[in-house]
Every structure is written in structure tokens, then in C-alpha cells.
Design a protein around this motif. Structure first.
Motif, PDB file in Angstrom:
ATOM      1  N   THR A 119      35.830 -50.969 -43.951  1.00 13.28           N
ATOM      2  CA  THR A 119      34.471 -51.310 -43.541  1.00 13.28           C
ATOM      3  C   THR A 119      33.606 -51.506 -44.784  1.00 13.28           C
ATOM      4  O   THR A 119      33.973 -51.061 -45.874  1.00 13.28           O
ATOM      5  CB  THR A 119      33.843 -50.187 -42.679  1.00 13.28           C
ATOM      6  OG1 THR A 119      33.530 -49.062 -43.523  1.00 13.28           O
ATOM      7  CG2 THR A 119      34.787 -49.743 -41.573  1.00 13.28           C
ATOM      8  N   PRO A 120      32.443 -52.156 -44.631  1.00 16.64           N
ATOM      9  CA  PRO A 120      31.545 -52.310 -45.790  1.00 16.64           C
ATOM     10  C   PRO A 120      31.139 -50.979 -46.416  1.00 16.64           C
ATOM     11  O   PRO A 120      30.839 -50.913 -47.600  1.00 16.64           O
ATOM     12  CB  PRO A 120      30.333 -53.037 -45.187  1.00 16.64           C
ATOM     13  CG  PRO A 120      30.889 -53.780 -44.017  1.00 16.64           C
ATOM     14  CD  PRO A 120      31.959 -52.893 -43.457  1.00 16.64           C
ATOM     15  N   ASP A 124      31.190 -46.920 -50.729  1.00 20.50           N
ATOM     16  CA  ASP A 124      30.697 -45.589 -51.095  1.00 20.50           C
ATOM     17  C   ASP A 124      31.794 -44.738 -51.725  1.00 20.50           C
ATOM     18  O   ASP A 124      31.491 -43.740 -52.389  1.00 20.50           O
ATOM     19  CB  ASP A 124      30.144 -44.869 -49.862  1.00 20.50           C
ATOM     20  CG  ASP A 124      28.825 -45.461 -49.400  1.00 20.50           C
ATOM     21  OD1 ASP A 124      28.173 -46.132 -50.221  1.00 20.50           O
ATOM     22  OD2 ASP A 124      28.456 -45.257 -48.230  1.00 20.50           O
ATOM     23  N   ILE A 125      33.045 -45.103 -51.516  1.00 26.18           N
ATOM     24  CA  ILE A 125      34.133 -44.369 -52.153  1.00 26.18           C
ATOM     25  C   ILE A 125      34.009 -44.477 -53.672  1.00 26.18           C
ATOM     26  O   ILE A 125      34.317 -43.534 -54.407  1.00 26.18           O
ATOM     27  CB  ILE A 125      35.503 -44.913 -51.686  1.00 26.18           C
ATOM     28  CG1 ILE A 125      35.660 -44.684 -50.180  1.00 26.18           C
ATOM     29  CG2 ILE A 125      36.654 -44.243 -52.437  1.00 26.18           C
ATOM     30  CD1 ILE A 125      36.918 -45.295 -49.604  1.00 26.18           C
ATOM     31  N   ILE A 126      33.511 -45.604 -54.131  1.00 28.04           N
ATOM     32  CA  ILE A 126      33.321 -45.823 -55.563  1.00 28.04           C
ATOM     33  C   ILE A 126      31.926 -45.411 -56.000  1.00 28.04           C
ATOM     34  O   ILE A 126      31.753 -44.672 -56.976  1.00 28.04           O
ATOM     35  CB  ILE A 126      33.566 -47.302 -55.926  1.00 28.04           C
ATOM     36  CG1 ILE A 126      34.949 -47.748 -55.457  1.00 28.04           C
ATOM     37  CG2 ILE A 126      33.403 -47.504 -57.428  1.00 28.04           C
ATOM     38  CD1 ILE A 126      36.084 -46.982 -56.077  1.00 28.04           C
ATOM     39  N   LYS A 127      30.917 -45.866 -55.271  1.00 30.34           N
ATOM     40  CA  LYS A 127      29.537 -45.663 -55.693  1.00 30.34           C
ATOM     41  C   LYS A 127      28.930 -44.366 -55.171  1.00 30.34           C
ATOM     42  O   LYS A 127      27.917 -43.901 -55.696  1.00 30.34           O
ATOM     43  CB  LYS A 127      28.669 -46.841 -55.230  1.00 30.34           C
ATOM     44  CG  LYS A 127      29.009 -48.162 -55.900  1.00 30.34           C
ATOM     45  CD  LYS A 127      28.042 -49.249 -55.480  1.00 30.34           C
ATOM     46  CE  LYS A 127      28.307 -50.555 -56.219  1.00 30.34           C
ATOM     47  NZ  LYS A 127      27.353 -51.610 -55.820  1.00 30.34           N
ATOM     48  N   GLY A 128      29.532 -43.800 -54.133  1.00 29.70           N
ATOM     49  CA  GLY A 128      28.948 -42.631 -53.498  1.00 29.70           C
ATOM     50  C   GLY A 128      29.259 -41.331 -54.215  1.00 29.70           C
ATOM     51  O   GLY A 128      29.714 -41.305 -55.358  1.00 29.70           O
ATOM     52  N   ARG A 133      34.619 -39.284 -51.985  1.00 27.93           N
ATOM     53  CA  ARG A 133      35.952 -39.597 -52.515  1.00 27.93           C
ATOM     54  C   ARG A 133      36.965 -38.516 -52.125  1.00 27.93           C
ATOM     55  O   ARG A 133      38.115 -38.816 -51.789  1.00 27.93           O
ATOM     56  CB  ARG A 133      35.878 -39.745 -54.037  1.00 27.93           C
ATOM     57  CG  ARG A 133      35.168 -41.024 -54.464  1.00 27.93           C
ATOM     58  CD  ARG A 133      35.242 -41.230 -55.960  1.00 27.93           C
ATOM     59  NE  ARG A 133      34.297 -40.375 -56.678  1.00 27.93           N
ATOM     60  CZ  ARG A 133      33.018 -40.665 -56.847  1.00 27.93           C
ATOM     61  NH1 ARG A 133      32.518 -41.767 -56.334  1.00 27.93           N
ATOM     62  NH2 ARG A 133      32.227 -39.866 -57.541  1.00 27.93           N
ATOM     63  N   ARG A 134      36.541 -37.249 -52.205  1.00 22.50           N
ATOM     64  CA  ARG A 134      37.449 -36.167 -51.811  1.00 22.50           C
ATOM     65  C   ARG A 134      37.850 -36.288 -50.347  1.00 22.50           C
ATOM     66  O   ARG A 134      39.008 -36.073 -49.984  1.00 22.50           O
ATOM     67  CB  ARG A 134      36.790 -34.818 -52.082  1.00 22.50           C
ATOM     68  CG  ARG A 134      36.695 -34.447 -53.553  1.00 22.50           C
ATOM     69  CD  ARG A 134      36.330 -32.988 -53.722  1.00 22.50           C
ATOM     70  NE  ARG A 134      34.989 -32.693 -53.234  1.00 22.50           N
ATOM     71  CZ  ARG A 134      33.914 -32.680 -54.008  1.00 22.50           C
ATOM     72  NH1 ARG A 134      34.004 -32.975 -55.300  1.00 22.50           N
ATOM     73  NH2 ARG A 134      32.728 -32.390 -53.499  1.00 22.50           N
TER      74      ARG A 134
END
Length: 332
Positions: A119-120, A124-128, A133-134
Motif C-alpha cells: 500500500t502507499p 512509512d517503513i522507510i520514512k516512519g 520497521r520493527r
């Protein structure tokens, strides 16, 4: 794994749908707010995971609906399997069937029906935050190794409990030595989860690196690595062993004083609308520091409104960071 049939009824804005997907590619086209993402979400919940959109279970049923039902058939490497998910609003009950056998909860679906959703919000996995990420790594790891799911859940429960005790220590509702009880339990699960995350990121790095090399024609290199606050890279590369829990425990013990280093707690008190004040107390280096206590007479709110009053207190507090440094934690 190939989905062979999907039947959906009453899920959010979806009416009665019967879909037999193509074995290779399926493109769903429609205007905005017509239910394209709802269709994917309805299938996703049969994985046993929470909604990737953050929807609560009660929101699965249409606004004026009484129930919802999702049935799905899929073929894996061994056989054809069936999952049915029924939810009735009036009874506040949920029924899940796996191959026509009723199961107690969604946990039994996790190792049966495996999906990946893009999904868009995945950016957030990168920027969040690191927590995002965990969470992604934990879910992906558990799909590869179902045993890991139990360790992840237990780790999260213990971590939340330890944090609750930590707050109680600050408010003098618990003694500092009570943390040791939770630290010993958390160490075993925390060590396991740390090495699990490292192993997953290592596998992901190998795959991503190979694909990225093809995309760039071999001109660029992509490498992912897991950075732990407890274990060095050398320790992670050496692999999990019985000493890992002890290392984790020692790290928690070392950081207790940091966890309780400098905190400020604020609250609002009022006598109807006539006298409204805010108060702040400070906890520093394991004890209350009365020299940093503060009282604020509320100036800009004439009626009882704790939210606006607290906003005023914190705003006024932040104006004095030159003379009164910020705490590690604000408790409001």
C-alpha cells in the motif's frame, strides 16, 4: 498458493460479491470509494493479522448492516483449503471456520493463508518511526517461522508490563527493585526477538541487493543491516546462544538509571471555574527534585477545560528551556 474463489457479503460497503480470480494476474478497476481496497482488506483479514488499514473488527460490518461474511478457497502445494469468517453485530460474536472446522481465534489462520499487501503507506517503513520497521520485520519473520509469533507476542506483553511498572516507580506506586522481576523475563524474549530480526534483515538484504543490482545494471550496491541497541554486529553475526539473555539483562540493568533519569509530570486542578491551576513536579536521578516544582495559574482559559489548560502549561514550560532543560519524559 493460488486463490480460487472469494465470496464476500456485507463487508463495509461491499454487497454480495463472488470472484474467481485468475491464477496469474488480476487488475481491479473502479472509481474512488467504490470498495477496491475493501475487497483486498476482506481477503487480508483471513490471514489472521490485523487490518493493514488499522480498521477495528466492529468496523468490518457496513454502517447499517447486521452481519458480514467472507468465504475463501485457495490451493496450496498440497491441497485445496477453505476459510470462512462470520461476524454478527447483534450477537457481538465472531465465527471462524478452517476447512469447515470451527477454530477459536485468528491465530490458527496465520500459518495457513499467507499474503503480502503493498500500500502507499508502506513508505512509512522507510520514512516512519523505528517502531513501524520493527512491526514489519516481526510480522514478516513470523510468517516464515510460526514459532516466532509466540515469542513476539510474549515479548510485547512483557515490554508493556515493564513500562507500566516503570511509570509506577516514578509515581511511587511501585518499588524500583520490582523492575528486576520483569527484566529477567523480558531478557529471554528480547534476546530471541533481536536475533530473529537480524536473521530476517540479513535474508532480506541478500534478496534486495540482488534485485537492486539488476535494476542498476550492477553499478550500485544496496545493503540492509539490523542495528541493535543491545548486541553488537559481531555478536549478532556469531548467532544466538544461551549467553544472549544475560547480555540483554545486563543492558537493561545498566539503563535503569537512564530510564528514570529526569522526568516531569503535569496535572490540572480546578475549583469549578473560579480557580484553575496547573502543577508540575520533577523526578531526577532516582528522587523527587522539589527545586524544579512549578505552579501555573491559568491565564487564558476562563472555564474548566483541562485540554486547553494543559496546552497553556506545557507552552509556558517550553519557553524556559534555557534555564530549565527539557526532561527525558513528560508525563501528562
Amino acid at each position: 498458493m493460488i486463490i480460487t474463489s472469494v465470496r464476500i457479503e456485507g463487508f463495509k460497503n461491499l454487497g454480495k460479491i463472488h470472484l474467481k480470480p485468475d491464477e496469474k494476474y488480476n487488475i481491479i478497476i473502479g472509481k474512488n470509494a467504490q470498495g477496491k481496497t475493501n475487497l483486498l482488506e476482506a481477503m487480508w483479514i483471513l490471514t489472521g493479522c490485523k487490518s493493514f488499514r488499522g480498521s477495528k473488527e466492529k468496523d468490518f460490518i457496513a454502517h447499517n448492516g447486521k452481519s458480514m461474511k467472507v468465504k475463501l478457497k485457495f490451493r496450496d502445494s498440497l491441497r485445496t483449503q477453505k476459510i470462512e469468517y462470520d461476524l454478527v453485530k447483534a450477537q457481538n460474536g465472531r465465527s471462524i471456520f478452517l476447512n469447515e472446522v470451527k477454530v477459536r481465534g485468528t491465530g490458527s489462520l496465520f500459518d495457513v493463508f499467507k499474503c503480502i499487501v503493498f500500500t502507499p503507506d508502506d513508505v512509512d517503513i522507510i520514512k516512519g518511526s523505528p517502531e513501524r520497521r520493527r512491526s514489519f520485520i516481526d510480522m514478516a519473520s513470523a510468517q516464515l517461522n510460526p514459532v516466532a509469533l509466540g515469542h513476539i507476542n510474549k515479548h510485547n506483553v512483557l515490554l508493556n508490563q515493564r513500562n507500566a511498572v516503570l511509570k509506577n516507580v516514578v509515581s511511587l506506586k511501585s518499588m524500583k527493585n520490582e523492575l528486576d522481576i520483569w527484566d529477567k523475563q523480558l531478557s529471554a524474549e528480547g534476546a530471541y526477538v533481536s536475533f530473529m530480526r537480524y536473521d530476517y534483515v540479513k535474508k532480506l538484504s541478500e534478496i534486495c541487493g540482488r534485485l537492486y543490482s539488476k535494476i542498476t545494471g550492477g553499478n550500485e550496491v544496496l545493503e540492509l543491516f539490523y542495528r541493535s541497541n543491545v548486541f553488537s554486529r559481531e555478536m549478532l553475526e556469531a548467532g544466538f546462544d544461551s549467553s544472549a539473555a544475560e547480555v540483554y539483562y545486563n543492558k537493561l540493568s545498566e539503563n535503569i538509571d537512564y530510564d528514570l533519569n529526569y522526568l516531569e509530570c503535569y496535572d490540572i486542578s480546578n475549583l469549578k471555574d473560579s480557580f484553575i491551576v496547573g502543577a508540575g513536579i520533577a523526578y531526577e536521578n532516582g528522587d523527587f527534585n522539589k527545586s524544579k516544582y512549578r505552579k501555573y495559574k491559568i491565564k487564558y482559559t476562563e472555564t474548566q477545560n483541562d485540554l486547553l489548560s494543559m496546552a497553556e502549561v506545557i507552552t509556558r514550560r517550553l519557553k524556559h528551556i534555557d534555564t530549565l532543560p527539557l526532561p527525558d519524559i513528560f508525563l501528562i
